[in-house]
Design a protein around this motif. Structure first.
Motif, PDB file in Angstrom:
ATOM      1  N   ASN A  79       0.755  -1.198  -0.022  1.00 34.15           N
ATOM      2  CA  ASN A  79      -0.238   0.170   0.158  1.00 34.15           C
ATOM      3  C   ASN A  79       0.814   1.448   0.112  1.00 34.15           C
ATOM      4  O   ASN A  79       1.978   1.123   0.532  1.00 34.15           O
ATOM      5  N   GLU A  80       0.401   2.111  -0.657  1.00 35.78           N
ATOM      6  CA  GLU A  80       1.423   3.693  -0.727  1.00 35.78           C
ATOM      7  C   GLU A  80       1.544   4.109   0.616  1.00 35.78           C
ATOM      8  O   GLU A  80       2.430   4.952   0.928  1.00 35.78           O
ATOM      9  N   THR A  81       0.623   4.024   1.646  1.00 42.60           N
ATOM     10  CA  THR A  81       0.421   4.790   2.957  1.00 42.60           C
ATOM     11  C   THR A  81       1.690   3.747   3.808  1.00 42.60           C
ATOM     12  O   THR A  81       1.958   4.061   4.839  1.00 42.60           O
ATOM     13  N   GLU A  82       2.231   2.737   3.284  1.00 45.39           N
ATOM     14  CA  GLU A  82       3.261   1.856   3.912  1.00 45.39           C
ATOM     15  C   GLU A  82       4.724   2.352   3.716  1.00 45.39           C
ATOM     16  O   GLU A  82       5.533   1.535   4.042  1.00 45.39           O
ATOM     17  N   PHE A  83       5.008   3.663   2.956  1.00 46.76           N
ATOM     18  CA  PHE A  83       6.333   3.943   2.873  1.00 46.76           C
ATOM     19  C   PHE A  83       6.583   5.266   3.328  1.00 46.76           C
ATOM     20  O   PHE A  83       5.591   6.080   3.513  1.00 46.76           O
ATOM     21  N   ILE A  84       7.815   5.683   3.805  1.00 43.45           N
ATOM     22  CA  ILE A  84       8.327   6.839   4.093  1.00 43.45           C
ATOM     23  C   ILE A  84       9.549   7.242   3.450  1.00 43.45           C
ATOM     24  O   ILE A  84      10.263   6.473   3.110  1.00 43.45           O
ATOM     25  N   PHE A  85       9.608   8.534   3.090  1.00 42.62           N
ATOM     26  CA  PHE A  85      10.903   8.711   2.402  1.00 42.62           C
ATOM     27  C   PHE A  85      11.999   9.979   3.129  1.00 42.62           C
ATOM     28  O   PHE A  85      11.223  10.711   3.928  1.00 42.62           O
ATOM     29  N   SER A  86      13.043   9.542   2.693  1.00 47.95           N
ATOM     30  CA  SER A  86      14.045  10.408   3.762  1.00 47.95           C
ATOM     31  C   SER A  86      15.167  10.907   2.949  1.00 47.95           C
ATOM     32  O   SER A  86      15.263  10.412   1.618  1.00 47.95           O
ATOM     33  N   ASN A  87      16.114  11.730   3.730  1.00 46.59           N
ATOM     34  CA  ASN A  87      17.350  12.337   2.708  1.00 46.59           C
ATOM     35  C   ASN A  87      18.166  11.455   3.063  1.00 46.59           C
ATOM     36  O   ASN A  87      19.072  11.573   3.905  1.00 46.59           O
ATOM     37  N   GLY A  88      18.470  10.214   2.334  1.00 44.58           N
ATOM     38  CA  GLY A  88      19.426   8.907   2.562  1.00 44.58           C
ATOM     39  C   GLY A  88      18.512   8.548   3.912  1.00 44.58           C
ATOM     40  O   GLY A  88      17.780   9.019   4.634  1.00 44.58           O
ATOM     41  N   THR A  89      19.030   7.306   4.072  1.00 43.05           N
ATOM     42  CA  THR A  89      18.363   6.504   5.130  1.00 43.05           C
ATOM     43  C   THR A  89      19.107   7.001   6.627  1.00 43.05           C
ATOM     44  O   THR A  89      18.503   7.040   7.642  1.00 43.05           O
ATOM     45  N   ASP A  90      20.164   7.588   6.481  1.00 44.74           N
ATOM     46  CA  ASP A  90      20.822   8.737   7.416  1.00 44.74           C
ATOM     47  C   ASP A  90      19.514   9.447   8.213  1.00 44.74           C
ATOM     48  O   ASP A  90      19.420   9.490   9.562  1.00 44.74           O
ATOM     49  N   GLU A  91      18.684  10.266   7.283  1.00 43.77           N
ATOM     50  CA  GLU A  91      17.741  10.740   8.084  1.00 43.77           C
ATOM     51  C   GLU A  91      16.693  10.002   8.607  1.00 43.77           C
ATOM     52  O   GLU A  91      16.018  10.307   9.613  1.00 43.77           O
ATOM     53  N   LEU A  92      16.210   8.865   8.046  1.00 41.39           N
ATOM     54  CA  LEU A  92      15.205   8.011   8.493  1.00 41.39           C
ATOM     55  C   LEU A  92      15.793   7.375   9.819  1.00 41.39           C
ATOM     56  O   LEU A  92      15.064   7.321  10.733  1.00 41.39           O
ATOM     57  N   ASN A 206       3.920  -7.749   6.858  1.00 36.05           N
ATOM     58  CA  ASN A 206       2.366  -8.187   6.879  1.00 36.05           C
ATOM     59  C   ASN A 206       2.428  -9.099   8.316  1.00 36.05           C
ATOM     60  O   ASN A 206       1.154  -8.975   8.877  1.00 36.05           O
ATOM     61  N   ASP A 207       3.465  -9.634   8.581  1.00 34.57           N
ATOM     62  CA  ASP A 207       3.165 -10.400   9.901  1.00 34.57           C
ATOM     63  C   ASP A 207       3.673  -9.681  11.278  1.00 34.57           C
ATOM     64  O   ASP A 207       3.059 -10.120  12.515  1.00 34.57           O
ATOM     65  N   PHE A 208       4.284  -8.745  11.113  1.00 38.25           N
ATOM     66  CA  PHE A 208       4.984  -8.155  12.348  1.00 38.25           C
ATOM     67  C   PHE A 208       4.576  -6.492  12.101  1.00 38.25           C
ATOM     68  O   PHE A 208       5.493  -6.013  11.436  1.00 38.25           O
ATOM     69  N   ALA A 209       3.927  -6.201  13.092  1.00 40.83           N
ATOM     70  CA  ALA A 209       3.622  -4.699  13.202  1.00 40.83           C
ATOM     71  C   ALA A 209       4.582  -3.699  13.841  1.00 40.83           C
ATOM     72  O   ALA A 209       4.631  -2.577  13.789  1.00 40.83           O
ATOM     73  N   ASN A 210       5.583  -4.445  14.303  1.00 44.32           N
ATOM     74  CA  ASN A 210       6.722  -3.713  14.777  1.00 44.32           C
ATOM     75  C   ASN A 210       7.951  -3.453  14.270  1.00 44.32           C
ATOM     76  O   ASN A 210       9.019  -3.505  14.922  1.00 44.32           O
ATOM     77  N   LEU A 211       7.966  -3.793  13.006  1.00 43.46           N
ATOM     78  CA  LEU A 211       9.093  -3.883  12.152  1.00 43.46           C
ATOM     79  C   LEU A 211       9.147  -2.826  10.705  1.00 43.46           C
ATOM     80  O   LEU A 211       8.117  -2.456  10.346  1.00 43.46           O
ATOM     81  N   ILE A 212      10.264  -2.259  10.638  1.00 43.43           N
ATOM     82  CA  ILE A 212      10.497  -1.304   9.746  1.00 43.43           C
ATOM     83  C   ILE A 212      11.476  -1.539   8.748  1.00 43.43           C
ATOM     84  O   ILE A 212      12.657  -1.923   9.679  1.00 43.43           O
ATOM     85  N   ILE A 213      11.502  -1.630   7.546  1.00 44.04           N
ATOM     86  CA  ILE A 213      12.653  -2.050   6.769  1.00 44.04           C
ATOM     87  C   ILE A 213      13.236  -0.806   6.031  1.00 44.04           C
ATOM     88  O   ILE A 213      12.306   0.002   5.625  1.00 44.04           O
ATOM     89  N   MET A 214      14.518  -0.660   6.134  1.00 49.89           N
ATOM     90  CA  MET A 214      15.001   0.692   5.431  1.00 49.89           C
ATOM     91  C   MET A 214      15.864   0.192   4.138  1.00 49.89           C
ATOM     92  O   MET A 214      16.500  -0.660   4.230  1.00 49.89           O
ATOM     93  N   ARG A 215      15.589   0.899   3.016  1.00 53.80           N
ATOM     94  CA  ARG A 215      16.308   0.652   1.671  1.00 53.80           C
ATOM     95  C   ARG A 215      16.612   2.193   1.400  1.00 53.80           C
ATOM     96  O   ARG A 215      16.480   3.115   1.553  1.00 53.80           O
ATOM     97  N   ARG A 227      20.845  11.369  -2.628  1.00 55.41           N
ATOM     98  CA  ARG A 227      19.979  11.225  -1.329  1.00 55.41           C
ATOM     99  C   ARG A 227      18.588  10.748  -1.137  1.00 55.41           C
ATOM    100  O   ARG A 227      17.683  11.857  -0.700  1.00 55.41           O
ATOM    101  N   ILE A 228      18.261   9.568  -1.655  1.00 55.46           N
ATOM    102  CA  ILE A 228      16.903   9.058  -1.481  1.00 55.46           C
ATOM    103  C   ILE A 228      16.798   7.824  -0.699  1.00 55.46           C
ATOM    104  O   ILE A 228      17.455   6.770  -1.273  1.00 55.46           O
ATOM    105  N   GLY A 229      16.367   7.695   0.313  1.00 53.10           N
ATOM    106  CA  GLY A 229      16.290   6.531   1.199  1.00 53.10           C
ATOM    107  C   GLY A 229      14.717   6.610   1.461  1.00 53.10           C
ATOM    108  O   GLY A 229      13.906   7.309   1.153  1.00 53.10           O
ATOM    109  N   TYR A 230      14.410   5.419   1.862  1.00 57.14           N
ATOM    110  CA  TYR A 230      12.895   5.075   2.239  1.00 57.14           C
ATOM    111  C   TYR A 230      12.799   3.922   3.285  1.00 57.14           C
ATOM    112  O   TYR A 230      13.634   3.016   3.372  1.00 57.14           O
ATOM    113  N   GLY A 231      11.619   3.965   3.778  1.00 59.60           N
ATOM    114  CA  GLY A 231      11.242   2.819   4.634  1.00 59.60           C
ATOM    115  C   GLY A 231       9.927   2.363   4.498  1.00 59.60           C
ATOM    116  O   GLY A 231       9.139   2.944   3.837  1.00 59.60           O
ATOM    117  N   ILE A 232       9.929   1.171   4.775  1.00 63.69           N
ATOM    118  CA  ILE A 232       8.458   0.130   4.629  1.00 63.69           C
ATOM    119  C   ILE A 232       8.051  -0.184   5.670  1.00 63.69           C
ATOM    120  O   ILE A 232       8.950  -0.909   6.569  1.00 63.69           O
TER     121      ILE A 232
END
Length: 362
Positions: A79-92, A206-215, A227-232
């Motif tokens: 879902n589009e609402t499951e992404f967040i964007f940052s100035n590289g993953t450093d900012e995330l 989908n299985d763990f509500a307390n997990l965030i993946i950074m790429r 500088r494009i990082g993001y989290g899911i």
């Protein structure tokens, strides 16, 4: 009135730039392999954008990162609402720390991993609980024992920087099953696209509500300067992080370039396969010269030379080669080598061997 905790902090030691190295080098031919950048550059689709398309610089970028958001959601079937964007993953990393860490809370991480987890935790006043690596990789079982009711964040870098070691998906799943629901697990996958085996960590969201993946788009996509990082993560996690996200954190060129780069998966696969071939040559080199290196699932390799690394660095720089000393990474007798182009790698190995032979004689 500076925060007490920052008075003892040291500035992040970045890999030397080309300009910095040029001042010390005796040659104009510089080989920069110290920051894990993609030596093959970036997609031709991006080159066309940078040379042909004019983006008005007086207009603010798209704050919602809408087009790139849609592209990633489609790629990962999320879902589009499951992404967040940052100035590289450093900012995330900074955003996660700001929203969850404070005095009275604690955070768990490996002792030899990406330094920004610890730096941000110090700034926010949290107790830091570090766990020694086990054979160069995260000791997940011991990390679990460090968690209590005041633990807010657990950081797992997979593959790990600076060792390059990898935790299989089933081990991550077993680990997540033992993590209390109040603890956020941050799975940092900056080198995800270099992994050369089956790995589908996105399924864990989908299985763990307390997990965030950074790429990131800084590594295999070759867009480090944009500088494009993001989290899911679940919409619930994203909502809280969005509350402190800066309004225009991703510039417009970066957004467009990342969207185009996603369309060229042939470039990504080509970069990955070339990296595998060149990485194997380093394994052979280490084996032939009785040097220890950890098995890597990244575009770098950490080699233990059991020598004065500062002398090695100086010797290599005089030859126009910039690598990353392990001194500031928790491995004082090792060097971290970004896997470059074939001719670059040959030169690096030749010069390391030359230093070793001279060092042994001395």
């Amino acid at each position: 009135m500076w925060k007490k905790q920052i008075l003892k902090m040291q500035t992040y030691k970045r890999g030397k730039s080309i300009n910095e190295a040029a001042e010390r080098s005796k040659t104009d031919l510089l080989i920069k392999l110290n920051s894990n950048e993609n030596p093959y550059g970036y997609s031709n689709k991006v080159k066309d954008l940078l040379t042909e398309r004019q983006i008005p610089l007086n207009i603010y970028p798209e704050g919602n990162v809408g087009h790139l958001r849609k592209s990633l959601a489609s790629l990962y079937n999320m879902n589009e609402t499951e992404f967040i964007f940052s100035n590289g993953t450093d900012e995330l990393i900074q955003m996660i720390s700001r929203t969850l860490l404070e005095p009275g809370k604690n955070t768990v991480m490996a002792s030899q991993t990406f330094s920004q987890y610890k730096n941000n935790s110090i700034i926010d006043g949290a107790e830091i609980r570090e766990v020694e690596l086990l054979n160069g990789t995260h000791d997940l079982e011991k990390m679990i024992t460090k968690i209590d009711q005041n633990t807010a964040v657990v950081w797992v870098c997979n593959p790990n920087n600076p060792t390059g070691t990898f935790i299989p998906e089933n081990k991550i799943r077993e680990f997540m099953q033992k993590i209390p629901s109040h603890v956020l697990v941050v799975l940092d996958e900056a080198y995800f696209e270099y992994i050369n085996q089956a790995y589908h960590s996105i399924d864990l969201i989908n299985d763990f509500a307390n997990l965030i993946i950074m790429r990131t788009f800084s590594k295999i996509y070759g867009l480090a300067s944009l500088r494009i990082g993001y989290g899911i993560a679940s919409h619930h996690i994203i909502q809280h992080l969005e509350s402190i996200r800066l309004p225009f954190t991703n510039n417009q060129y970066g957004q467009h370039a990342a969207s185009l780069a996603l369309e060229d998966q042939a470039f990504i696969e080509s970069s990955r396969l070339k990296n595998v071939i060149e990485r194997e040559k380093y394994y052979t080199f280490c084996s032939e010269n009785n040097l220890h290196c950890f098995p890597s699932e990244t575009n770098f390799i950490l080699v233990d030379l059991q020598c004065d690394i500062e002398r090695l660095e100086a010797f290599l720089e005089s030859s126009g080669i910039i690598l990353r000393s392990g001194t500031g990474l928790g491995f004082p007798t090792s060097i971290r080598i970004t896997i470059g182009l074939e001719e670059q790698n040959i030169k690096v190995r030749e010069k390391i061997l030359e230093f070793m032979q001279n060092h042994h004689q001395n």
